[in-house]
Design a protein around this motif. Sequence first.
Motif, PDB file in Angstrom:
ATOM      1  N   SER A   1      37.214 -16.302 -20.119  1.00 24.62           N
ATOM      2  CA  SER A   1      36.402 -15.942 -18.957  1.00 24.62           C
ATOM      3  C   SER A   1      37.042 -16.333 -17.627  1.00 24.62           C
ATOM      4  O   SER A   1      36.645 -15.820 -16.578  1.00 24.62           O
ATOM      5  N   ASN A   2      38.016 -17.251 -17.658  1.00 31.21           N
ATOM      6  CA  ASN A   2      38.670 -17.682 -16.421  1.00 31.21           C
ATOM      7  C   ASN A   2      40.004 -16.995 -16.177  1.00 31.21           C
ATOM      8  O   ASN A   2      40.676 -17.278 -15.187  1.00 31.21           O
TER       9      ASN A   2
ATOM     10  N   PRO B   1      42.636 -14.209 -14.942  1.00 32.97           N
ATOM     11  CA  PRO B   1      43.997 -14.651 -15.231  1.00 32.97           C
ATOM     12  C   PRO B   1      44.367 -15.991 -14.615  1.00 32.97           C
ATOM     13  O   PRO B   1      45.550 -16.308 -14.495  1.00 32.97           O
ATOM     14  N   ALA B   2      43.385 -16.800 -14.198  1.00 30.18           N
ATOM     15  CA  ALA B   2      43.698 -18.124 -13.667  1.00 30.18           C
ATOM     16  C   ALA B   2      44.147 -19.051 -14.795  1.00 30.18           C
ATOM     17  O   ALA B   2      45.166 -19.731 -14.690  1.00 30.18           O
ATOM     18  N   TRP B   3      43.357 -19.095 -15.882  1.00 30.80           N
ATOM     19  CA  TRP B   3      43.773 -19.829 -17.067  1.00 30.80           C
ATOM     20  C   TRP B   3      43.042 -19.304 -18.294  1.00 30.80           C
ATOM     21  O   TRP B   3      41.994 -18.672 -18.193  1.00 30.80           O
ATOM     22  N   TRP B   4      43.643 -19.570 -19.455  1.00 30.75           N
ATOM     23  CA  TRP B   4      43.077 -19.194 -20.747  1.00 30.75           C
ATOM     24  C   TRP B   4      42.902 -20.455 -21.573  1.00 30.75           C
ATOM     25  O   TRP B   4      43.787 -21.313 -21.591  1.00 30.75           O
ATOM     26  N   THR B   5      41.791 -20.597 -22.279  1.00 29.35           N
ATOM     27  CA  THR B   5      41.585 -21.702 -23.205  1.00 29.35           C
ATOM     28  C   THR B   5      41.810 -21.190 -24.620  1.00 29.35           C
ATOM     29  O   THR B   5      41.158 -20.240 -25.050  1.00 29.35           O
ATOM     30  N   LEU B   6      42.741 -21.822 -25.322  1.00 32.01           N
ATOM     31  CA  LEU B   6      43.053 -21.440 -26.689  1.00 32.01           C
ATOM     32  C   LEU B   6      42.828 -22.628 -27.606  1.00 32.01           C
ATOM     33  O   LEU B   6      42.731 -23.775 -27.150  1.00 32.01           O
ATOM     34  N   ALA B   7      42.755 -22.356 -28.897  1.00 34.54           N
ATOM     35  CA  ALA B   7      42.531 -23.421 -29.872  1.00 34.54           C
ATOM     36  C   ALA B   7      43.402 -23.176 -31.096  1.00 34.54           C
ATOM     37  O   ALA B   7      43.654 -22.031 -31.479  1.00 34.54           O
TER      38      ALA B   7
ATOM     39  N   ALA C   1      44.223 -23.782 -35.277  1.00 30.82           N
ATOM     40  CA  ALA C   1      43.396 -23.525 -36.463  1.00 30.82           C
ATOM     41  C   ALA C   1      42.413 -24.653 -36.735  1.00 30.82           C
ATOM     42  O   ALA C   1      41.334 -24.422 -37.296  1.00 30.82           O
ATOM     43  N   ASP C   2      42.757 -25.891 -36.335  1.00 26.63           N
ATOM     44  CA  ASP C   2      41.839 -27.010 -36.550  1.00 26.63           C
ATOM     45  C   ASP C   2      41.133 -27.421 -35.256  1.00 26.63           C
ATOM     46  O   ASP C   2      40.659 -28.538 -35.112  1.00 26.63           O
ATOM     47  N   ASN C   3      41.109 -26.471 -34.278  1.00 24.82           N
ATOM     48  CA  ASN C   3      40.276 -26.593 -33.085  1.00 24.82           C
ATOM     49  C   ASN C   3      40.763 -27.609 -32.062  1.00 24.82           C
ATOM     50  O   ASN C   3      39.961 -28.200 -31.339  1.00 24.82           O
ATOM     51  N   HIS C   4      42.066 -27.797 -31.966  1.00 24.50           N
ATOM     52  CA  HIS C   4      42.614 -28.570 -30.851  1.00 24.50           C
ATOM     53  C   HIS C   4      42.782 -27.632 -29.664  1.00 24.50           C
ATOM     54  O   HIS C   4      43.374 -26.555 -29.793  1.00 24.50           O
ATOM     55  N   GLY C   5      42.284 -28.035 -28.503  1.00 23.69           N
ATOM     56  CA  GLY C   5      42.272 -27.151 -27.346  1.00 23.69           C
ATOM     57  C   GLY C   5      43.505 -27.259 -26.472  1.00 23.69           C
ATOM     58  O   GLY C   5      44.111 -28.327 -26.334  1.00 23.69           O
ATOM     59  N   ILE C   6      43.870 -26.147 -25.858  1.00 29.25           N
ATOM     60  CA  ILE C   6      44.963 -26.112 -24.894  1.00 29.25           C
ATOM     61  C   ILE C   6      44.659 -25.033 -23.868  1.00 29.25           C
ATOM     62  O   ILE C   6      44.138 -23.964 -24.198  1.00 29.25           O
ATOM     63  N   ASP C   7      44.912 -25.332 -22.595  1.00 27.33           N
ATOM     64  CA  ASP C   7      44.747 -24.347 -21.533  1.00 27.33           C
ATOM     65  C   ASP C   7      46.124 -23.906 -21.055  1.00 27.33           C
ATOM     66  O   ASP C   7      46.984 -24.746 -20.767  1.00 27.33           O
ATOM     67  N   ILE C   8      46.330 -22.613 -20.969  1.00 29.95           N
ATOM     68  CA  ILE C   8      47.526 -22.065 -20.340  1.00 29.95           C
ATOM     69  C   ILE C   8      47.138 -21.699 -18.919  1.00 29.95           C
ATOM     70  O   ILE C   8      46.284 -20.832 -18.695  1.00 29.95           O
ATOM     71  N   ALA C   9      47.720 -22.392 -17.948  1.00 30.69           N
ATOM     72  CA  ALA C   9      47.297 -22.268 -16.551  1.00 30.69           C
ATOM     73  C   ALA C   9      48.324 -21.505 -15.730  1.00 30.69           C
ATOM     74  O   ALA C   9      49.515 -21.803 -15.763  1.00 30.69           O
ATOM     75  N   ALA C  10      47.834 -20.508 -14.973  1.00 27.04           N
ATOM     76  CA  ALA C  10      48.705 -19.697 -14.125  1.00 27.04           C
ATOM     77  C   ALA C  10      48.296 -19.743 -12.662  1.00 27.04           C
ATOM     78  O   ALA C  10      49.020 -19.254 -11.800  1.00 27.04           O
TER      79      ALA C  10
END
Length: 216
Positions: free
Chosen positions: A188-189, A191-197, A199-208
């Motif tokens: 939802s954010n 192209p500012a950033w994407w939240t990904l996870a 397979a075991d639900n560890h989160g990471i944001d790719i920020a642009a």
Amino acid sequence: MPEWISSRRFHDEPGTSGWHVLYGGAQTVYPTGSFATGVEFIRRIAAVTAEVGREPDIDLRPEAVVVRTAATPGGRLDIVDADLVRRISAIAQELGLEPDPSRLHTIQIAIAEAEGVHTGDFWVAALGYEAVGGLLVDPLRRGPRMWFDEISTPGRGRTHIDVAVPNDRAEARVAAVQGAGGRLADGSNAPAWWTLASADNHGIDIAAWGDVDDDA
């Protein structure tokens, strides 16, 4: 007073091509091909820093030199940073070096905290970091900086990693994560950033967002 500039203003300045504004300031990677070339590059950079009045952070490796400049420990830019970058870019051209943004990224750790909980002193003591505004930073700017994310949304109670990449490379990085088994947890954010996870639900944001920010 410093003449503060936004990320977008930085990119509009001449001589900044190939540089990007990520966590910690304006930065790029120069592949050098040899340790000796890297040393010569740094020697020439050092010769112009007194004229500019700004000394950048430089990371020397046998295969590349990483250069980063900012007016403040938190990564804020002023017009002096643009001037320094312009001079470094000219030196690189003299040596036949070209920046390679495909190798460039910066990592930040977001510490999840419950409402009313403050753990900054704990992390400062444990890591030897310093508090700078709402951030914690390595005094020598080697390790990833940290910020505190007050969690009020149920189900998102984990500390996560933010990875800042050049704006024009963010979607490719997101696709690579998904291709490696990650899933898009929140787009939802973009192209500012994407939240990904994972397979075991560890989160990471790719920020642009930082590379094109309009705020000085």
